[in-house]
Design a protein around this motif. Structure first.
Motif, short mmCIF file in Angstrom:
data_model
loop_
_atom_site.label_atom_id
_atom_site.label_comp_id
_atom_site.label_asym_id
_atom_site.label_seq_id
_atom_site.Cartn_x
_atom_site.Cartn_y
_atom_site.Cartn_z
N CYS A 1 44.63 30.20 33.40
CA CYS A 1 44.60 30.72 32.03
C CYS A 1 45.96 31.17 31.52
O CYS A 1 46.12 31.43 30.33
CB CYS A 1 43.61 31.86 31.91
SG CYS A 1 44.03 33.31 32.91
N LEU A 2 46.95 31.26 32.40
CA LEU A 2 48.29 31.70 31.99
C LEU A 2 49.21 30.49 31.86
O LEU A 2 49.32 29.68 32.78
CB LEU A 2 48.87 32.70 33.00
CG LEU A 2 48.07 33.97 33.25
CD1 LEU A 2 48.83 34.90 34.19
CD2 LEU A 2 47.73 34.68 31.94
N LYS A 3 49.85 30.39 30.71
CA LYS A 3 50.75 29.27 30.42
C LYS A 3 52.13 29.82 30.07
O LYS A 3 52.29 30.97 29.71
CB LYS A 3 50.22 28.43 29.25
CG LYS A 3 48.75 28.02 29.37
CD LYS A 3 48.51 27.08 30.54
CE LYS A 3 47.03 26.66 30.61
NZ LYS A 3 46.76 25.80 31.78
N VAL A 4 53.12 28.95 30.14
CA VAL A 4 54.47 29.31 29.74
C VAL A 4 54.84 28.51 28.50
O VAL A 4 54.61 27.30 28.44
CB VAL A 4 55.50 29.03 30.86
CG1 VAL A 4 56.89 29.48 30.42
CG2 VAL A 4 55.09 29.74 32.14
N ASP A 5 55.38 29.20 27.50
CA ASP A 5 55.81 28.54 26.27
C ASP A 5 57.31 28.77 26.10
O ASP A 5 57.76 29.91 26.01
CB ASP A 5 55.04 29.12 25.08
CG ASP A 5 55.18 28.28 23.83
OD1 ASP A 5 56.25 27.67 23.63
OD2 ASP A 5 54.22 28.25 23.03
N ASP A 6 58.07 27.70 26.06
CA ASP A 6 59.53 27.80 25.93
C ASP A 6 60.00 27.69 24.49
O ASP A 6 61.14 27.32 24.20
CB ASP A 6 60.22 26.74 26.79
CG ASP A 6 59.96 25.32 26.30
OD1 ASP A 6 59.15 25.13 25.36
OD2 ASP A 6 60.56 24.38 26.85
N ILE A 7 59.14 28.07 23.56
CA ILE A 7 59.41 27.89 22.13
C ILE A 7 60.70 28.56 21.69
O ILE A 7 61.42 28.06 20.82
CB ILE A 7 58.22 28.40 21.30
CG1 ILE A 7 58.38 28.04 19.83
CG2 ILE A 7 58.01 29.91 21.48
CD1 ILE A 7 57.13 28.29 19.01
N GLU A 8 61.05 29.69 22.31
CA GLU A 8 62.26 30.40 21.89
C GLU A 8 63.53 29.76 22.43
O GLU A 8 64.64 30.14 22.03
CB GLU A 8 62.16 31.87 22.27
CG GLU A 8 61.02 32.57 21.54
CD GLU A 8 61.08 34.08 21.58
OE1 GLU A 8 61.92 34.62 22.32
OE2 GLU A 8 60.27 34.71 20.88
N PHE A 9 63.39 28.77 23.30
CA PHE A 9 64.54 28.04 23.81
C PHE A 9 64.91 26.87 22.91
O PHE A 9 65.91 26.20 23.13
CB PHE A 9 64.25 27.53 25.23
CG PHE A 9 64.25 28.62 26.26
CD1 PHE A 9 65.31 28.78 27.13
CD2 PHE A 9 63.19 29.52 26.34
CE1 PHE A 9 65.32 29.80 28.07
CE2 PHE A 9 63.19 30.54 27.28
CZ PHE A 9 64.25 30.68 28.14
N ARG A 10 64.09 26.64 21.90
CA ARG A 10 64.36 25.53 20.99
C ARG A 10 65.19 25.95 19.79
O ARG A 10 65.42 25.16 18.88
CB ARG A 10 63.04 24.91 20.53
CG ARG A 10 62.14 24.45 21.68
CD ARG A 10 60.78 24.05 21.19
NE ARG A 10 59.77 24.26 22.22
CZ ARG A 10 58.46 24.33 21.96
NH1 ARG A 10 58.02 24.19 20.72
NH2 ARG A 10 57.59 24.54 22.94
N ARG A 11 65.59 27.22 19.75
CA ARG A 11 66.43 27.73 18.66
C ARG A 11 67.77 28.16 19.21
O ARG A 11 67.86 28.64 20.34
CB ARG A 11 65.75 28.92 17.97
CG ARG A 11 64.49 28.55 17.23
CD ARG A 11 64.09 29.64 16.24
NE ARG A 11 63.72 30.88 16.90
CZ ARG A 11 62.48 31.20 17.27
NH1 ARG A 11 61.49 30.37 17.05
NH2 ARG A 11 62.23 32.36 17.83
N GLU A 12 68.78 28.04 18.40
CA GLU A 12 70.14 28.41 18.83
C GLU A 12 70.53 29.80 18.34
O GLU A 12 71.68 30.20 18.49
CB GLU A 12 71.15 27.38 18.29
CG GLU A 12 70.95 25.99 18.87
CD GLU A 12 71.09 25.96 20.39
OE1 GLU A 12 71.94 26.72 20.92
OE2 GLU A 12 70.36 25.19 21.04
#
Length: 214
Positions: free
Chosen positions: A69-80
């Motif tokens: 049920c726990l996932k990792v989201d790297d969404i904040e690594f897609r911004r500079e």
């Protein structure tokens, strides 16, 4: 059925059993479809973390690898640029659509500090806020936040309605462990076994993270 996704952001420097127990307990208590841990790539409210953003992300991925049920989201690594929560929520809304129920987890101290966040008044347009309260919390929210609490509180977290807009509380007895404590132990040459998952410990040791510099 509407999807319900929890969001738990942080520097995770490093991720430890306190983070993981909080996340797992919330996911199970509310029956979430998933709970995303979101490492902050460039935290705007604190100094640069001791290890690289990519190393922190790697440790979070190792920590939850076998937890369904726990996932990792790297969404904040897609911004500079710095990782502002409001922009992360906007991006997630674009990704997931307007109907998904997003539940942002915040500790009590972080919640009390919301008025200092970038565009903080817009957060509830995009998510519900789950405030993790602890028995030893003694700080008081500022008046502007008290007004918001009075207007938006839902007493029972199971009764949150709609995709966003409400505040609710979940009582947790936290484990007596912190990332600061872990970094200090490692710098002093002490073991942090059982404070972090074994896979995270192996990663820290492999790359010599958090060791004292001379």
């Amino acid at each position: 059925m509407v999807r319900r996704i929890g969001l738990f952001g942080g520097t995770f420097d490093p991720i430890h059993i306190g983070h993981l127990r909080s996340a797992l307990e919330v996911a199970e208590l509310l029956g979430l479809d998933e709970l995303r841990l979101i490492p902050g790539a460039r935290p705007p409210h604190r100094g640069e973390p001791q290890v690289s953003a990519r190393q922190r992300l790697a440790m979070v991925e190792l920590a939850v690898k076998d937890v369904e049920c726990l996932k990792v989201d790297d969404i904040e690594f897609r911004r500079e640029r710095p990782s502002y929560t409001i922009e992360t929520l906007e991006a997630l809304r674009d990704e997931l659509g307007p109907d998904v129920q997003l539940l942002l987890m915040l500790g009590w101290d972080a919640f009390c500090g919301l008025p200092g966040w970038h565009r903080w008044k817009e957060l509830l347009e995009l998510c519900h806020i789950l405030v993790l309260q602890r028995p030893d919390a003694d700080s008081e929210p500022p008046q502007v936040l008290c007004d918001l609490i009075a207007a938006r509180t839902q007493a029972d977290p199971h009764d949150l309605a709609g995709p966003a807009g409400q505040i609710t509380y979940i009582w947790q007895t936290p484990l007596a462990v912190s990332a600061t404590q872990i970094r200090g132990l490692i710098a002093a040459g002490k073991s942090v076994r059982f404070l972090v998952p074994d896979a995270v410990l192996a990663y820290i040791e492999r790359y010599g993270l958090y060791r004292a510099t001379t």
